[in-house]
Design an enzyme around this catalytic site. Structure first.
Site, PDB file in Angstrom:
ATOM      1  N   THR A  50       0.954  -1.202  -0.026  1.00  0.00           N
ATOM      2  CA  THR A  50      -0.229  -0.109  -0.087  1.00  0.00           C
ATOM      3  C   THR A  50       0.895   1.185   0.168  1.00  0.00           C
ATOM      4  O   THR A  50       1.865   1.154   0.735  1.00  0.00           O
ATOM      5  CB  THR A  50      -1.006   0.106   1.333  1.00  0.00           C
ATOM      6  OG1 THR A  50      -1.723  -1.087   1.214  1.00  0.00           O
ATOM      7  CG2 THR A  50      -1.725   1.275   1.303  1.00  0.00           C
ATOM      8  N   ARG A  53     -14.367  -7.339  -0.301  1.00  0.00           N
ATOM      9  CA  ARG A  53     -14.023  -6.748   0.997  1.00  0.00           C
ATOM     10  C   ARG A  53     -13.084  -5.072   0.756  1.00  0.00           C
ATOM     11  O   ARG A  53     -12.440  -5.224  -0.410  1.00  0.00           O
ATOM     12  CB  ARG A  53     -13.123  -7.611   1.618  1.00  0.00           C
ATOM     13  CG  ARG A  53     -11.894  -7.214   2.741  1.00  0.00           C
ATOM     14  CD  ARG A  53     -10.730  -6.562   2.227  1.00  0.00           C
ATOM     15  NE  ARG A  53      -9.930  -6.338   3.622  1.00  0.00           N
ATOM     16  CZ  ARG A  53      -8.572  -5.628   3.563  1.00  0.00           C
ATOM     17  NH1 ARG A  53      -8.161  -5.089   2.428  1.00  0.00           N
ATOM     18  NH2 ARG A  53      -8.079  -5.308   4.556  1.00  0.00           N
ATOM     19  N   GLY A 107     -10.746  -2.377   2.660  1.00  0.00           N
ATOM     20  CA  GLY A 107      -9.913  -2.165   3.896  1.00  0.00           C
ATOM     21  C   GLY A 107     -10.053  -0.588   4.223  1.00  0.00           C
ATOM     22  O   GLY A 107     -11.055   0.049   4.032  1.00  0.00           O
ATOM     23  N   ASP A 108      -9.038  -0.372   4.935  1.00  0.00           N
ATOM     24  CA  ASP A 108      -9.004   1.102   5.394  1.00  0.00           C
ATOM     25  C   ASP A 108      -8.370   2.098   4.832  1.00  0.00           C
ATOM     26  O   ASP A 108      -8.772   3.284   4.918  1.00  0.00           O
ATOM     27  CB  ASP A 108      -8.066   1.195   6.717  1.00  0.00           C
ATOM     28  CG  ASP A 108      -6.426   0.880   6.484  1.00  0.00           C
ATOM     29  OD1 ASP A 108      -6.341  -0.013   5.799  1.00  0.00           O
ATOM     30  OD2 ASP A 108      -5.682   1.649   6.564  1.00  0.00           O
ATOM     31  N   THR A 168      -0.806   2.182   6.911  1.00  0.00           N
ATOM     32  CA  THR A 168      -0.434   0.873   5.686  1.00  0.00           C
ATOM     33  C   THR A 168      -0.370  -0.168   6.975  1.00  0.00           C
ATOM     34  O   THR A 168       0.362  -0.462   7.682  1.00  0.00           O
ATOM     35  CB  THR A 168       0.949   0.860   5.236  1.00  0.00           C
ATOM     36  OG1 THR A 168       1.237  -0.450   4.605  1.00  0.00           O
ATOM     37  CG2 THR A 168       1.936   1.331   5.735  1.00  0.00           C
ATOM     38  N   GLY A 169      -1.153  -1.543   6.523  1.00  0.00           N
ATOM     39  CA  GLY A 169      -1.193  -2.520   7.444  1.00  0.00           C
ATOM     40  C   GLY A 169      -2.406  -3.221   7.335  1.00  0.00           C
ATOM     41  O   GLY A 169      -3.264  -3.444   6.227  1.00  0.00           O
ATOM     42  N   GLY A 186      -5.959  -3.531   7.564  1.00  0.00           N
ATOM     43  CA  GLY A 186      -6.945  -2.652   7.369  1.00  0.00           C
ATOM     44  C   GLY A 186      -8.160  -2.685   8.388  1.00  0.00           C
ATOM     45  O   GLY A 186      -8.744  -1.783   8.868  1.00  0.00           O
TER      46      GLY A 186
END
Length: 345
Positions: free
Chosen positions: A199, A227, A229-230, A249-250, A252
């Protein structure tokens, strides 16, 4: 009358003395290319290419700031470079879903106005960060998803490409390994954090003292059911206001549950924490305490920078008004931040 002379002189002095306000702020651009980078499986050639890509993105964004452009321009310019590079899980080189598709997400926020734009689940948009900006500036909405977002992209003249543009053999092989493990009922050999690696994000502080933040991703390998994510969620993966800007970044799901990006800025505002303190509290304590991992970049209106992460590596870098890029990949690789003495790796 004589008693008024000192007051008049003071007022005159104030009127003619330059006032060093926000427009004299030193410019800063900060970039991440994703937490979860691991030395094992990363060749020296890949490391060199990652450093070169981060450096190119820093220079591209810095050119905008040096020309007096707003922070938004620097952020979008830098992220576009990374979206076009197949090394990263954003744009070209995005990971594949369980169904063998690339689904792209991005978001952008202007700290000065708190206007924001985001897109999720797009399949044909060459540079999702540019579409996020169109959503922010040319629609009454904050987030658009799927086919509707792509219809809007056509209306705004945002470049669309055939989905084959995003395919890379490396990402396809990652999916095939995951599908075999799914079919065999095996735990994935690839660490969970590696699914989220790549990301990209950028933060900028411009000459006016204004902040902006942006994030772009291809999501996670083998994801299902649409799905999201963040990264496209304002307040989770991206946030900016007048005092703080964050890109995450990780993993989410955890960033969404703790509103990670906003939480960092809130700690800075209400607890008077520094970017380093607030970033560490959320990224290295709160999220791991719930079972997640990852990293973030944080930038304050005073030019302070923090880059917390809890994985072996996170491609990252920053560039100041002097135009000198500073880049690092791994946790044991020293990286002097603005205002700190330079330390050789």
């Amino acid at each position: 009358m004589n008693a008024l002379r000192p007051l008049c002189a003071a007022l005159l002095l104030f009127a003619v003395t330059p006032v060093f306000a926000a427009e004299d702020a030193a410019t800063v651009l900060v970039i991440h290319g994703g937490a979860g980078l691991q030395r094992e499986g990363t060749s020296q050639a890949d490391e060199a290419a990652l450093r070169a890509a981060i450096t190119q993105a820093l220079r591209k964004g810095h050119a905008e700031l040096a020309a007096g452009k707003p922070a938004l321009d620097a952020v979008t310019a830098a992220i576009t470079v990374l979206e076009d590079d197949p090394l990263f899980n954003a744009g070209k080189g995005a990971v594949f879903t369980h169904d063998g598709r690339n689904e792209l997400d991005a978001s952008l926020m202007d700290g000065a106005t708190r206007m924001a734009g985001a897109v999720a689940g797009v399949h044909h948009v060459k540079n999702p960060i540019l579409l996020a900006r169109e959503v922010m500036q040319h629609s009454p909405h904050v987030m658009m998803a799927g086919d509707g977002a792509e219809t809007f992209a056509k209306e705004q003249g945002v470049e669309l490409v055939d989905p084959s543009y995003f395919r890379t053999e490396r990402r396809w092989k990652q999916l095939q390994r995951a599908l075999k493990e799914d079919a065999a009922g095996q735990a994935h050999a690839e660490p969970e954090v590696a699914k989220h690696f790549g990301t990209v994000g950028a933060l900028a502080l411009d000459r006016e003292g204004h902040l902006a933040a942006g994030t772009s991703t291809g999501g996670m390998t083998d994801k299902r059911y649409g799905r999201i994510g963040d990264s496209p969620v304002i307040g989770a993966g991206t946030y900016a206001n007048g005092q703080c800007a964050v890109s995450g970044t990780g993993w989410g799901e955890f960033y969404i549950r703790v509103s990670a990006a906003h939480e960092i800025c809130a700690r800075m505002a209400y607890l008077k924490e520094t970017p380093a303190q607030a970033g560490a509290a959320v990224i290295n304590e709160e999220i791991p305490g719930m079972g997640g991992d990852g990293g973030a970049i944080v930038l304050s209106a005073s030019g302070q920078v923090a880059m917390p992460f809890n994985t072996e590596g996170m491609a990252r870098g920053w560039i100041g008004a002097d135009g000198v890029p500073h880049v690092a990949l791994y946790s044991d690789e020293p990286l002097a931040l603005p205002g700190e003495a330079t330390t050789a790796p």
